[in-house]
Design a protein around this motif. Structure first.
Motif, mmCIF file in Angstrom:
data_model
loop_
_atom_site.group_PDB
_atom_site.id
_atom_site.type_symbol
_atom_site.label_atom_id
_atom_site.label_comp_id
_atom_site.label_asym_id
_atom_site.label_seq_id
_atom_site.Cartn_x
_atom_site.Cartn_y
_atom_site.Cartn_z
ATOM 1 N N LEU A 103 -28.662 44.935 52.304
ATOM 2 C CA LEU A 103 -28.512 45.694 51.062
ATOM 3 C C LEU A 103 -27.195 45.317 50.399
ATOM 4 C CD1 LEU A 103 -29.566 47.973 49.202
ATOM 5 C CD2 LEU A 103 -28.233 49.561 50.603
ATOM 6 N N ILE A 104 -27.292 44.907 49.141
ATOM 7 C CA ILE A 104 -26.105 44.593 48.356
ATOM 8 C C ILE A 104 -26.079 45.524 47.153
ATOM 9 C CG2 ILE A 104 -24.933 42.878 46.933
ATOM 10 C CD1 ILE A 104 -26.146 40.735 48.746
ATOM 11 N N LYS A 105 -25.037 46.331 47.067
ATOM 12 C CA LYS A 105 -24.860 47.214 45.919
ATOM 13 C C LYS A 105 -23.846 46.561 44.982
ATOM 14 C CE LYS A 105 -23.155 51.609 44.308
ATOM 15 N NZ LYS A 105 -22.326 51.014 43.274
ATOM 16 N N LEU A 106 -24.305 46.271 43.788
ATOM 17 C CA LEU A 106 -23.411 45.688 42.792
ATOM 18 C C LEU A 106 -22.484 46.776 42.263
ATOM 19 C CD1 LEU A 106 -25.906 43.516 40.715
ATOM 20 C CD2 LEU A 106 -24.390 42.769 42.567
ATOM 21 N N GLY A 107 -21.201 46.536 42.332
ATOM 22 C CA GLY A 107 -20.234 47.488 41.791
ATOM 23 C C GLY A 107 -20.240 47.493 40.277
ATOM 24 N N THR A 108 -20.489 46.338 39.698
ATOM 25 C CA THR A 108 -20.602 46.197 38.250
ATOM 26 C C THR A 108 -21.736 45.209 37.967
ATOM 27 O OG1 THR A 108 -19.021 44.357 38.165
ATOM 28 C CG2 THR A 108 -18.131 46.569 37.854
ATOM 29 N N VAL A 109 -22.349 45.337 36.810
ATOM 30 C CA VAL A 109 -23.395 44.382 36.457
ATOM 31 C C VAL A 109 -22.822 43.183 35.711
ATOM 32 C CG1 VAL A 109 -25.292 46.022 36.525
ATOM 33 C CG2 VAL A 109 -24.049 45.690 34.396
ATOM 34 N N HIS A 110 -21.651 43.372 35.121
ATOM 35 C CA HIS A 110 -20.964 42.242 34.477
ATOM 36 C C HIS A 110 -19.472 42.477 34.518
ATOM 37 C CE1 HIS A 110 -20.616 38.714 32.014
ATOM 38 N NE2 HIS A 110 -19.694 39.351 31.327
ATOM 39 N N PRO A 111 -18.726 41.664 35.197
ATOM 40 C CA PRO A 111 -19.232 40.555 36.007
ATOM 41 C C PRO A 111 -19.840 41.096 37.300
ATOM 42 C CG PRO A 111 -16.869 40.710 36.260
ATOM 43 C CD PRO A 111 -17.273 41.755 35.240
ATOM 44 N N ASN A 112 -20.803 40.362 37.838
ATOM 45 C CA ASN A 112 -21.403 40.782 39.099
ATOM 46 C C ASN A 112 -20.920 39.883 40.235
ATOM 47 O OD1 ASN A 112 -23.150 38.420 39.262
ATOM 48 N ND2 ASN A 112 -24.345 39.375 37.648
ATOM 49 N N ASP A 113 -21.185 40.292 41.447
ATOM 50 C CA ASP A 113 -20.744 39.522 42.617
ATOM 51 C C ASP A 113 -21.825 38.515 42.996
ATOM 52 O OD1 ASP A 113 -19.569 38.500 44.859
ATOM 53 O OD2 ASP A 113 -19.123 40.434 45.758
ATOM 54 N N PHE A 114 -21.981 37.510 42.142
ATOM 55 C CA PHE A 114 -23.027 36.518 42.334
ATOM 56 C C PHE A 114 -22.888 35.778 43.657
ATOM 57 C CE2 PHE A 114 -24.584 32.168 41.955
ATOM 58 C CZ PHE A 114 -25.924 32.426 41.748
ATOM 59 N N SER A 115 -21.667 35.464 44.061
ATOM 60 C CA SER A 115 -21.482 34.680 45.294
ATOM 61 C C SER A 115 -22.015 35.420 46.519
ATOM 62 C CB SER A 115 -20.012 34.297 45.491
ATOM 63 O OG SER A 115 -19.218 35.450 45.602
ATOM 64 N N MET A 116 -21.825 36.740 46.580
ATOM 65 C CA MET A 116 -22.339 37.517 47.708
ATOM 66 C C MET A 116 -23.870 37.527 47.695
ATOM 67 S SD MET A 116 -21.821 41.523 48.927
ATOM 68 C CE MET A 116 -20.621 41.758 47.699
ATOM 69 N N VAL A 117 -24.455 37.697 46.518
ATOM 70 C CA VAL A 117 -25.912 37.708 46.394
ATOM 71 C C VAL A 117 -26.480 36.337 46.773
ATOM 72 C CG1 VAL A 117 -27.846 37.978 44.801
ATOM 73 C CG2 VAL A 117 -25.896 39.545 44.674
ATOM 74 N N ALA A 118 -25.859 35.274 46.275
ATOM 75 C CA ALA A 118 -26.335 33.924 46.577
ATOM 76 C C ALA A 118 -26.252 33.630 48.069
ATOM 77 C CB ALA A 118 -25.522 32.897 45.789
ATOM 78 N N SER A 119 -25.165 34.021 48.699
ATOM 79 C CA SER A 119 -24.997 33.798 50.133
ATOM 80 C C SER A 119 -26.074 34.534 50.933
ATOM 81 C CB SER A 119 -23.602 34.270 50.559
ATOM 82 O OG SER A 119 -23.449 34.168 51.946
ATOM 83 N N SER A 120 -26.333 35.769 50.568
ATOM 84 C CA SER A 120 -27.349 36.552 51.265
ATOM 85 C C SER A 120 -28.744 35.976 51.029
ATOM 86 C CB SER A 120 -27.301 38.011 50.811
ATOM 87 O OG SER A 120 -28.293 38.763 51.472
ATOM 88 N N CYS A 121 -29.011 35.562 49.801
ATOM 89 C CA CYS A 121 -30.322 34.999 49.469
ATOM 90 C C CYS A 121 -30.570 33.701 50.245
ATOM 91 C CB CYS A 121 -30.403 34.757 47.965
ATOM 92 S SG CYS A 121 -32.050 34.316 47.407
ATOM 93 N N ARG A 122 -29.549 32.894 50.393
ATOM 94 C CA ARG A 122 -29.684 31.667 51.201
ATOM 95 C C ARG A 122 -30.013 32.027 52.648
ATOM 96 N NH1 ARG A 122 -24.898 29.994 48.286
ATOM 97 N NH2 ARG A 122 -25.482 28.470 46.711
#
Length: 109
Positions: free
Chosen positions: A34-53
């Motif tokens: 589970l990844i909770k985005l603290g903000t939608v812009h800017p978002n923590d894309f690197s954490m999401v990408a790492s988890s998705c990989r």
């Protein structure tokens, strides 16, 4: 929550719903990260990408309009960075703004 089966990304009022869903998945031996985005812009894309990989799957539930939503934007970024596999399905569950209510009330509609 950390898991290896699927990445669940959420923000705002969807967070509590997603937390419950992750618990339910765990009871079925599906381990979600589970990844909770603290903000939608800017978002923590690197954490999401790492988890998705890591998981190879991503679920991004939202309660907003179907076009130009944060999930669509993030999936586009993930595709650009080649973080997604070849079996990708983007599914929007309805047009417009999702009405509010309890799960029981929503099931009656």
């Amino acid at each position: 929550c950390e898991g290896n089966d699927v990445t669940v990304v959420c923000y705002g009022k969807m967070t509590s719903i997603c937390m419950e869903a992750v618990k339910e998945l765990s009871s079925r031996n599906i381990h979600a990260e589970l990844i909770k985005l603290g903000t939608v812009h800017p978002n923590d894309f690197s954490m999401v990408a790492s988890s998705c990989r890591k998981t190879g799957r991503i679920f991004f539930p939202e309660d907003v309009c179907e076009s130009n939503c944060i999930g669509s934007q993030m999936l586009s970024q993930l595709a650009d960075k080649e973080c997604l596999g070849t079996h990708i399905k983007l599914k929007n569950l309805g047009p417009g703004i999702v009405t509010q209510g309890t799960q029981a009330e929503k099931m009656k509609e």
